[in-house]
Scaffold this active site. Structure first.
Site, PDB file in Angstrom:
ATOM      1  N   LYS A  87     -50.496  13.790  -8.375  1.00 11.02           N
ATOM      2  CA  LYS A  87     -49.699  13.203  -9.707  1.00 11.02           C
ATOM      3  C   LYS A  87     -50.412  13.626 -10.808  1.00 11.02           C
ATOM      4  O   LYS A  87     -49.923  14.252 -11.929  1.00 11.02           O
ATOM      5  CB  LYS A  87     -49.734  11.797  -9.568  1.00 11.02           C
ATOM      6  CG  LYS A  87     -49.697  11.024 -10.890  1.00 11.02           C
ATOM      7  CD  LYS A  87     -48.096  10.917 -11.646  1.00 11.02           C
ATOM      8  CE  LYS A  87     -47.897  10.059 -12.787  1.00 11.02           C
ATOM      9  NZ  LYS A  87     -48.787  10.190 -13.818  1.00 11.02           N
ATOM     10  N   ASP A  88     -51.826  13.576 -10.803  1.00 14.87           N
ATOM     11  CA  ASP A  88     -52.606  14.285 -11.828  1.00 14.87           C
ATOM     12  C   ASP A  88     -53.069  15.721 -11.415  1.00 14.87           C
ATOM     13  O   ASP A  88     -54.334  15.779 -10.966  1.00 14.87           O
ATOM     14  CB  ASP A  88     -53.701  13.344 -12.131  1.00 14.87           C
ATOM     15  CG  ASP A  88     -53.165  12.082 -12.723  1.00 14.87           C
ATOM     16  OD1 ASP A  88     -52.486  11.705 -13.846  1.00 14.87           O
ATOM     17  OD2 ASP A  88     -53.102  10.780 -11.890  1.00 14.87           O
ATOM     18  N   HIS A 139     -52.013   4.077  -6.434  1.00 12.08           N
ATOM     19  CA  HIS A 139     -53.390   3.914  -6.063  1.00 12.08           C
ATOM     20  C   HIS A 139     -53.894   3.569  -4.530  1.00 12.08           C
ATOM     21  O   HIS A 139     -54.571   4.055  -3.903  1.00 12.08           O
ATOM     22  CB  HIS A 139     -54.153   3.098  -6.770  1.00 12.08           C
ATOM     23  CG  HIS A 139     -53.774   3.290  -8.334  1.00 12.08           C
ATOM     24  ND1 HIS A 139     -53.186   2.796  -9.148  1.00 12.08           N
ATOM     25  CD2 HIS A 139     -54.650   4.421  -9.007  1.00 12.08           C
ATOM     26  CE1 HIS A 139     -53.119   3.210 -10.341  1.00 12.08           C
ATOM     27  NE2 HIS A 139     -54.208   4.195 -10.436  1.00 12.08           N
TER      28      HIS A 139
HETATM   29  P1  AMP Z   1     -55.626   6.540 -12.728  1.00  9.34           P
HETATM   30  O1  AMP Z   1     -56.198   5.182 -12.447  1.00  9.34           O
HETATM   31  O2  AMP Z   1     -54.437   6.673 -13.298  1.00  9.34           O
HETATM   32  O3  AMP Z   1     -56.928   7.162 -13.232  1.00  9.34           O
HETATM   33  O4  AMP Z   1     -55.405   7.152 -11.233  1.00  9.34           O
HETATM   34  C1  AMP Z   1     -56.530   7.020 -10.235  1.00  9.34           C
HETATM   35  C2  AMP Z   1     -56.042   8.048  -8.936  1.00  9.34           C
HETATM   36  O5  AMP Z   1     -54.806   7.646  -8.718  1.00  9.34           O
HETATM   37  C3  AMP Z   1     -56.016   9.468  -9.620  1.00  9.34           C
HETATM   38  O6  AMP Z   1     -56.391  10.251  -8.557  1.00  9.34           O
HETATM   39  C4  AMP Z   1     -54.322   9.699  -9.536  1.00  9.34           C
HETATM   40  O7  AMP Z   1     -53.898  10.789  -9.379  1.00  9.34           O
HETATM   41  C5  AMP Z   1     -53.856   8.566  -8.390  1.00  9.34           C
HETATM   42  N1  AMP Z   1     -52.593   8.368  -8.844  1.00  9.34           N
HETATM   43  C6  AMP Z   1     -51.917   7.683  -9.756  1.00  9.34           C
HETATM   44  N2  AMP Z   1     -50.653   7.701  -9.865  1.00  9.34           N
HETATM   45  C7  AMP Z   1     -50.397   8.216  -8.480  1.00  9.34           C
HETATM   46  C8  AMP Z   1     -49.009   8.258  -7.757  1.00  9.34           C
HETATM   47  N3  AMP Z   1     -47.918   7.883  -8.266  1.00  9.34           N
HETATM   48  N4  AMP Z   1     -49.209   8.744  -6.588  1.00  9.34           N
HETATM   49  C9  AMP Z   1     -50.448   9.189  -5.974  1.00  9.34           C
HETATM   50  N5  AMP Z   1     -51.472   9.043  -6.674  1.00  9.34           N
HETATM   51  C10 AMP Z   1     -51.518   8.721  -7.947  1.00  9.34           C
END
Ligand code: AMP
Length: 290
Positions: free
Chosen positions: A154-155, A42
């Site tokens: 990642k997503d 993040h």
């Molecule tokens: P989340 O809180 O899991 O919904 O993720 C929020 C954002 O962080 C999304 O755009 C994810 O793709 C990104 N994100 C989560 N894990 C990673 C990672 N390991 N590397 C890069 N971006 C990430």
């Protein structure tokens, strides 16, 4: 002494008033939607946003509409104080952390649904998931009026869904894809990794290792169906309990590929106990050297 935390706002009105004051100084605004439990993945988005925009807003909202299983929503980690401290250290300017009622007030009845890129992969086995993602991101974009938003590869399917509805609905925001941040052993950082036991954690990097091995096989001309079958078998033999998918898809429209092509990407989702991990990589030679 407790570490400083970033400023927090909880309502659309407060958020818009902050953004309006920045706009009055002609400052640009970048947005990073998150569900909290922040890690270096993040924070890499914050770093990328600070390079492009004058002010950076992170959002923290554990969006009930994108969980298909109530037990997943209930056990999602909630670490707002820690997140606010990390965001301050990363030099973000504001945290928007609305309550559920602020996003979905009583009587709320609109849904954003994206076809095509939402089907298959995580859309196939998590019904309604991407409607939830598209709906909340649309709201966050319109509430903030940000110039750009940052999403992790990642997503990858989520990133494509967001790019699709932004284009289809003419939402005036630039979507910036950012590379996946990994542990030294290749495991993609994820808030779910903290649910892995020590033993599971030693097995988890197999997903990334196998993605890379599969990419190499494809580049060497091994047929797609053989690579997919061998990869699934390998992951199961390595101690994973279930493989939801291991697939080769077009990186633009996310359609399944029977043959490797110039714009192909490998996707995997697999379970270690009750923890579902996902990962993906581009099938290009440079991917294999990093
Ligand atoms: P989340 O809180 O899991 O919904 O993720 C929020 C954002 O962080 C999304 O755009 C994810 O793709 C990104 N994100 C989560 N894990 C990673 C990672 N390991 N590397 C890069 N971006 C990430």
């Amino acid at each position: 002494m407790t570490a400083a935390a970033v400023d927090i706002v909880r309502t659309v009105e407060e958020l818009r008033s902050r953004v309006a004051s920045w706009r009055s100084e002609a400052l640009s605004v970048g947005l990073i939607p998150t569900m909290g439990a922040l890690h270096a993945g993040h924070l890499s988005l914050v770093e990328a946003a600070l390079k492009k925009y004058d002010r950076v807003i992170a959002t923290l909202f554990v969006n009930p509409r994108q969980f298909d299983r109530p037990e997943d929503l209930a056990k999602y980690p909630r670490t707002e104080d820690d997140d606010a401290t990390k965001l301050a250290s990363a030099n973000a300017h504001l945290l928007y952390a609305p309550n559920v009622d602020e996003i979905y007030p009583s009587g709320y009845s609109t849904n954003i649904s994206v076809s095509g890129v939402s089907s298959g992969l995580c859309g196939g086995d998590r019904p309604g998931h991407f409607d939830g993602v598209a709906t909340v991101c649309t709201k966050l974009f319109l509430q903030s009026g940000a110039d750009g938003a940052f999403f992790g590869e990642k997503d990858f399917q989520q990133l494509r869904v967001v790019q699709q509805f932004v284009r289809d609905l003419n939402i005036p925001i630039l979507i910036h894809p950012c590379p996946t941040v990994r542990e030294d052993d290749g495991l993609a950082l994820s808030s779910r990794n903290k649910h892995l036991s020590d033993e599971m954690r030693t097995r988890a990097p197999v997903l990334h290792q196998r993605l890379r091995a599969a990419a190499e096989q494809l580049l060497n001309g091994v047929p797609v169906d053989i690579v997919m079958k061998e990869s699934k078998d390998f992951i199961l033999k390595s101690g994973f309990d279930r493989v939801d998918y291991f697939e080769l898809r077009d990186a633009e429209n996310l359609e399944l590929l029977k043959q490797n092509s110039l714009n192909s990407r490998l996707f995997v989702a697999a379970w270690l106990g009750k923890v579902r991990l996902i990962d993906n990589i581009a099938v290009i030679p440079s991917q294999l050297s990093c």
